[in-house]
Design a protein around this motif. Structure first.
Motif, PDB file in Angstrom:
ATOM      1  N   TYR A  28       8.447  -4.117  -0.205  1.00 30.12           N
ATOM      2  CA  TYR A  28       8.112  -4.848   1.020  1.00 30.12           C
ATOM      3  C   TYR A  28       8.394  -3.960   2.231  1.00 30.12           C
ATOM      4  O   TYR A  28       9.467  -3.365   2.347  1.00 30.12           O
ATOM      5  CB  TYR A  28       8.945  -6.124   1.094  1.00 30.12           C
ATOM      6  N   ASN A  29       7.440  -3.846   3.119  1.00 37.19           N
ATOM      7  CA  ASN A  29       7.574  -2.968   4.281  1.00 37.19           C
ATOM      8  C   ASN A  29       8.276  -3.663   5.434  1.00 37.19           C
ATOM      9  O   ASN A  29       7.881  -4.749   5.847  1.00 37.19           O
ATOM     10  CB  ASN A  29       6.192  -2.487   4.748  1.00 37.19           C
ATOM     11  N   ILE A  30       9.314  -3.017   5.947  1.00 32.46           N
ATOM     12  CA  ILE A  30       9.964  -3.441   7.191  1.00 32.46           C
ATOM     13  C   ILE A  30       9.623  -2.373   8.214  1.00 32.46           C
ATOM     14  O   ILE A  30      10.277  -1.336   8.311  1.00 32.46           O
ATOM     15  CB  ILE A  30      11.484  -3.565   7.020  1.00 32.46           C
ATOM     16  N   GLY A  31       8.565  -2.580   8.950  1.00 28.81           N
ATOM     17  CA  GLY A  31       8.071  -1.551   9.846  1.00 28.81           C
ATOM     18  C   GLY A  31       7.495  -0.394   9.045  1.00 28.81           C
ATOM     19  O   GLY A  31       6.646  -0.571   8.177  1.00 28.81           O
ATOM     20  N   ASP A  32       7.988   0.805   9.296  1.00 27.23           N
ATOM     21  CA  ASP A  32       7.486   2.008   8.632  1.00 27.23           C
ATOM     22  C   ASP A  32       8.206   2.315   7.321  1.00 27.23           C
ATOM     23  O   ASP A  32       7.874   3.284   6.649  1.00 27.23           O
ATOM     24  CB  ASP A  32       7.623   3.214   9.561  1.00 27.23           C
TER      25      ASP A  32
END
Length: 351
Positions: free
Chosen positions: A170-174
């Motif tokens: 899961y992406n948190i920002g970059d």
């Protein structure tokens, strides 16, 4: 975990079913009921650990003929293991497609099925995570396993106070949850949901450790710049209290504490000290998120090879009890120096 359904539990021997809460040993992959694993306290297949082998199914599962997936957008037929339609690029398997673009071992994303040519990820490779029905497990040979039977598993997601569940990709920002988890260390289930909220615009959440021990907590989390500032402010705001106790125990005279200005300074410093602790408690997590994000940017830009990146994350992040103890020693030294000065001044004035 489809590959474990129908296999015996490595502890009790009962057949694992779809409704069972299944966990696996992070080292050899042996399956257990969660209660059985907790009861054992360790993996029962120690021989596999000694030989470096992995658990293998003992009961052969029935092979099912793969079914074709029909694209809901264009009607084209796709293989059963496809995530996106081979014709139009629309998702045909939401469970697989929800992970986003697939990563390769070269540090790039595979071609975006919607037409883009793929995006560079700064050299960060994620070939070490194995997806087993959403349960990611670190197979790189070191570091923490995703799928910790005591925490519910990073890949399966974790939920705290309604924060939701997040997979390792899961992406948190970059950056991904897995990358932040490597950086944070053992307490990542506490920080990950907060990092998600910070990325979405929120800037505060209360941290009791930072509230009660401001500078110690910041040094413990390797936030040295903020820790030094808090250390100096804590020392400065504590001087009136130190003066009062030196007077109360007879080490200095009453010349200083008897003035009206001392009472004003004493009360002001007490209030400011509380405000400092409150600010630290409210914004420590956000400050830590900003530091983690900055360090991740730097490491992924400077280091290309995947294993070297992970080693850098584990070294740069995490915690340090030595720095925390060092901050306590530093504050003690400051207090002792101030005490010596005050006692010297008071002794000189009395003579």
């Amino acid at each position: 975990m489809p590959i474990y359904v129908g296999q015996p539990c490595s502890s009790c021997g009962r057949i694992l079913t779809k409704t069972d809460d299944i966990v696996v040993c992070p080292e050899c992959g042996s399956p257990y009921h969660r209660d059985c694993y907790i009861s054992e306290g360790k993996c029962t297949n120690q021989k596999l650990h000694e030989t470096g082998e992995s658990w293998q199914p003992t009961i052969k599962q029935e092979e099912k003929k793969p079914e074709k997936l029909i694209c809901p957008n264009c009607g084209a037929e796709n293989d059963a293991d496809a995530a996106f339609c081979c014709n139009c690029g629309a998702p045909v398997n939401m469970e697989k497609a929800s992970g986003g673009y697939q990563r390769t071992n070269t540090g790039t994303y595979n071609q975006n099925p919607y037409g883009n040519g793929g995006y560079q990820n700064g050299g960060y490779q994620n070939g070490g995570y194995q997806n087993q029905n959403g349960n990611y497990q670190n197979q790189n040979g070191y570091g923490r396993p995703y799928g910790n039977p005591y925490m519910g598993g990073m890949g399966r997601g974790f939920s705290f106070f309604g924060n939701g569940a997040y997979s390792a990709d899961y992406n948190i920002g970059d950056h991904t949850v897995a990358e932040y988890a490597d950086y944070v260390g053992s307490n990542s289930p506490y920080f990950i949901p907060k990092f998600v909220r910070f990325e979405n615009g929120r800037k505060w959440s209360f941290n009791f450790s930072a509230f009660f021990f401001p500078h110690i907590y910041f040094f413990y989390r390797k936030m040295f710049r903020e820790g030094i500032v808090l250390l100096l402010l804590t020392a400065a705001l504590s001087i009136p209290t130190l003066i009062y106790y030196l007077y109360a125990y007879g080490f200095i005279g009453e010349a200083i504490v008897s003035t009206s200005s001392f009472a004003v300074i004493y009360n002001a410093c007490s209030i400011l000290s509380y405000v400092l602790s409150l600010v630290a408690g409210l914004f420590a997590n956000y400050i830590y998120y900003r530091k983690a994000k900055s360090d991740l940017d730097t490491i992924k830009n400077d280091v290309v090879e995947y294993n070297s990146q992970r080693e850098a994350l584990l070294t740069k992040g995490g915690t340090s009890m030595a720095y925390a103890i060092g901050s306590v020693v530093a504050l003690t030294v400051i207090f002792l120096a101030v005490m010596m000065i005050l006692m010297g001044v008071s002794g000189g004035a009395s003579t």
